[in-house]
Design an enzyme around this catalytic site. Structure first.
Site, PDB file in Angstrom:
ATOM      1  CG  ASP A  15      -1.936  -1.111   1.194  1.00 33.42           C
ATOM      2  OD1 ASP A  15      -2.355  -1.485   0.080  1.00 33.42           O
ATOM      3  OD2 ASP A  15      -2.333  -1.595   2.262  1.00 33.42           O
ATOM      4  CE  LYS A  37      -4.355  -6.016   0.107  1.00 35.89           C
ATOM      5  NZ  LYS A  37      -5.122  -4.842  -0.336  1.00 35.89           N
ATOM      6  CG  ASP A  66      -7.450  -5.727  -3.032  1.00 39.06           C
ATOM      7  OD1 ASP A  66      -8.566  -6.118  -3.434  1.00 39.06           O
ATOM      8  OD2 ASP A  66      -7.262  -5.265  -1.893  1.00 39.06           O
ATOM      9  CG  LEU A  67      -7.225  -4.085  -9.877  1.00 37.92           C
ATOM     10  CD1 LEU A  67      -7.239  -4.219 -11.398  1.00 37.92           C
ATOM     11  CD2 LEU A  67      -6.480  -2.819  -9.476  1.00 37.92           C
ATOM     12  CE  LYS A  68     -11.339  -4.349  -1.408  1.00 41.94           C
ATOM     13  NZ  LYS A  68      -9.892  -4.053  -1.331  1.00 41.94           N
ATOM     14  CG  LEU A  69     -12.066  -5.318 -11.443  1.00 44.52           C
ATOM     15  CD1 LEU A  69     -11.836  -6.300 -12.597  1.00 44.52           C
ATOM     16  CD2 LEU A  69     -11.636  -3.918 -11.849  1.00 44.52           C
ATOM     17  CG  HIS A  70     -19.272  -3.019  -7.959  1.00 44.84           C
ATOM     18  ND1 HIS A  70     -19.696  -2.613  -6.720  1.00 44.84           N
ATOM     19  CD2 HIS A  70     -20.380  -3.452  -8.599  1.00 44.84           C
ATOM     20  CE1 HIS A  70     -20.999  -2.797  -6.613  1.00 44.84           C
ATOM     21  NE2 HIS A  70     -21.435  -3.300  -7.744  1.00 44.84           N
ATOM     22  CG  ASP A  71     -18.584  -0.632 -14.587  1.00 43.84           C
ATOM     23  OD1 ASP A  71     -19.723  -0.552 -15.114  1.00 43.84           O
ATOM     24  OD2 ASP A  71     -17.770   0.291 -14.611  1.00 43.84           O
ATOM     25  CB  ILE A  72     -22.310  -3.172 -16.859  1.00 43.41           C
ATOM     26  CG1 ILE A  72     -21.276  -2.587 -17.813  1.00 43.41           C
ATOM     27  CG2 ILE A  72     -23.274  -2.115 -16.342  1.00 43.41           C
ATOM     28  CD1 ILE A  72     -21.873  -2.079 -19.119  1.00 43.41           C
ATOM     29  CB  THR A  75     -17.460  -2.490 -17.925  1.00 44.05           C
ATOM     30  OG1 THR A  75     -18.303  -1.787 -18.831  1.00 44.05           O
ATOM     31  CG2 THR A  75     -16.306  -1.605 -17.524  1.00 44.05           C
ATOM     32  CB  THR A 122     -14.694  -4.709   7.216  1.00 45.17           C
ATOM     33  OG1 THR A 122     -13.535  -4.224   6.566  1.00 45.17           O
ATOM     34  CG2 THR A 122     -14.797  -6.203   7.040  1.00 45.17           C
ATOM     35  NE  ARG A 184      -2.979  -4.383  13.402  1.00 46.19           N
ATOM     36  CZ  ARG A 184      -3.071  -4.368  12.072  1.00 46.19           C
ATOM     37  NH1 ARG A 184      -2.726  -5.436  11.372  1.00 46.19           N
ATOM     38  NH2 ARG A 184      -3.493  -3.302  11.433  1.00 46.19           N
ATOM     39  N   GLY A 215      -0.204  -6.232   7.005  1.00 45.51           N
ATOM     40  CA  GLY A 215       0.536  -5.068   6.549  1.00 45.51           C
ATOM     41  C   GLY A 215       1.392  -4.441   7.623  1.00 45.51           C
ATOM     42  NE  ARG A 216      -2.079  -0.551   9.305  1.00 42.04           N
ATOM     43  CZ  ARG A 216      -3.278  -0.060   9.592  1.00 42.04           C
ATOM     44  NH1 ARG A 216      -3.384   1.141  10.118  1.00 42.04           N
ATOM     45  NH2 ARG A 216      -4.352  -0.773   9.339  1.00 42.04           N
TER      46      ARG A 216
HETATM   47  O1  C5P Z   1      -2.355  -5.244   8.495  1.00 47.42           O
HETATM   48  P1  C5P Z   1      -2.899  -3.946   7.961  1.00 47.42           P
HETATM   49  O2  C5P Z   1      -4.103  -3.456   8.719  1.00 47.42           O
HETATM   50  O3  C5P Z   1      -1.860  -2.873   7.833  1.00 47.42           O
HETATM   51  O4  C5P Z   1      -3.384  -4.328   6.483  1.00 47.42           O
HETATM   52  C1  C5P Z   1      -4.010  -3.374   5.707  1.00 47.42           C
HETATM   53  C2  C5P Z   1      -4.402  -3.996   4.394  1.00 47.42           C
HETATM   54  O5  C5P Z   1      -5.532  -4.850   4.538  1.00 47.42           O
HETATM   55  C3  C5P Z   1      -4.782  -2.948   3.372  1.00 47.42           C
HETATM   56  O6  C5P Z   1      -4.268  -3.377   2.109  1.00 47.42           O
HETATM   57  C4  C5P Z   1      -6.261  -2.966   3.363  1.00 47.42           C
HETATM   58  O7  C5P Z   1      -6.784  -2.627   2.115  1.00 47.42           O
HETATM   59  C5  C5P Z   1      -6.566  -4.421   3.678  1.00 47.42           C
HETATM   60  N1  C5P Z   1      -7.896  -4.600   4.243  1.00 47.42           N
HETATM   61  C6  C5P Z   1      -8.225  -4.166   5.504  1.00 47.42           C
HETATM   62  N2  C5P Z   1      -9.470  -4.391   6.028  1.00 47.42           N
HETATM   63  C7  C5P Z   1     -10.363  -5.002   5.304  1.00 47.42           C
HETATM   64  C8  C5P Z   1     -10.087  -5.424   4.023  1.00 47.42           C
HETATM   65  C9  C5P Z   1      -8.823  -5.213   3.517  1.00 47.42           C
HETATM   66  O8  C5P Z   1      -7.407  -3.546   6.177  1.00 47.42           O
HETATM   67  N3  C5P Z   1     -11.527  -5.217   5.854  1.00 47.42           N
END
Ligand code: C5P
Length: 236
Positions: A15, A37, A66-72, A75, A122, A184, A215-216
């Site tokens: 990200d 991702k 992770d493009l989360k496509l949403h269209d007709i 497309t 979410t 976490r 991620g973090r």
């Molecule tokens: O572990 P961390 O919270 O840093 O991860 C963040 C990643 O998880 C982001 O790429 C975010 O788009 C994805 N994500 C999220 N919560 C969701 C769905 C996806 O944090 N409900």
């Protein structure tokens, strides 16, 4: 528990706003995570070139677009066909796009691409969900309906919160792979964390997760590669 190698369960989200930042992180984590991702931020700023460069840099690492496509349907089908040239191992679409859109996405995906459906973001709270679908008040009902639709359309898996994982695994068993963010580990301290309902890697696995987006806890660690290795050890 599904038969996936521990490192292949770990998805790291790049990200980041541009290729320079993404490249730095990808070099550090190359070989320590199973997946990178690439989300909207990096893809919109750098385009398909980011995927090509990532492949060249880390040929053994799988790519989740992770493009989360949403269209007709037409497309989304065309976008999928274009994405198929990049051969990502995973790509996301919104289940709320409907059965025809989901079928078009699956039909045009590259053979090696798992098409994953996002059910309900979410970030929506229960009141917003009820407004969206008043007849589906039972907790999890809308998610379950959309997940069933994704399965019928031939999707390979779902992105779900840890809260829904157990219910989805119970309902759809091994038919749908589950990708779970919001993880976490007990040892991670994420400053100003916006993830409220988190699970540890072990809890997520117990609830039926196949893949974990983390991620973090990796990015903010003093040694991100070592943090990734610790997570992989927790995924055995
Ligand atoms: O572990 P961390 O919270 O840093 O991860 C963040 C990643 O998880 C982001 O790429 C975010 O788009 C994805 N994500 C999220 N919560 C969701 C769905 C996806 O944090 N409900």
């Amino acid at each position: 528990m599904s038969d996936i190698k521990p490192v292949d369960r770990l998805i790291f989200p790049l990200d980041l706003p541009n290729w320079a930042a993404a490249e730095k992180m990808a070099r550090i984590l190359n070989g320590h995570v199973g997946w990178f991702k690439v989300g909207l931020e990096l893809f919109v700023s750098e385009g398909p070139e980011a995927i090509r460069r990532l492949r060249a840099l880390a040929p053994e690492t799988k790519i989740f677009l992770d493009l989360k496509l949403h269209d007709i349907p037409a497309t989304v089908g065309l976008a999928m066909a274009a994405a198929a040239r990049l051969k990502p191992e995973m790509l996301t679409v919104h289940a709320q796009g409907g059965p025809a859109m989901l079928r078009a996405a699956v039909a045009k995906a590259a053979p090696e691409t798992m098409v994953l459906a996002v059910t309900v973001l979410t970030s929506l709270n229960p009141a917003e969900m009820e407004e969206l679908s008043p007849e589906q008040r039972a907790p999890g009902q809308l998610v379950k309906t959309l997940a069933g639709r994704a399965k019928e359309a031939g999707c390979h898996g779902l992105v779900a919160s840890g809260r829904e994982a157990a219910l989805l695994k119970e309902t759809f068993g091994a038919d749908l792979r589950l990708v779970i963010p919001g993880i976490r580990p007990a040892w991670a301290r994420v400053a100003g964390d916006d993830q409220k309902r988190t699970a540890t890697p072990a809890e997520a696995l117990r609830n039926g997760a196949d893949y974990l987006v983390i991620g973090r806890p990796i990015r903010d660690a003093a040694d991100p590669a070592e943090a990734a290795d610790r997570l992989v050890a927790e995924l055995t």
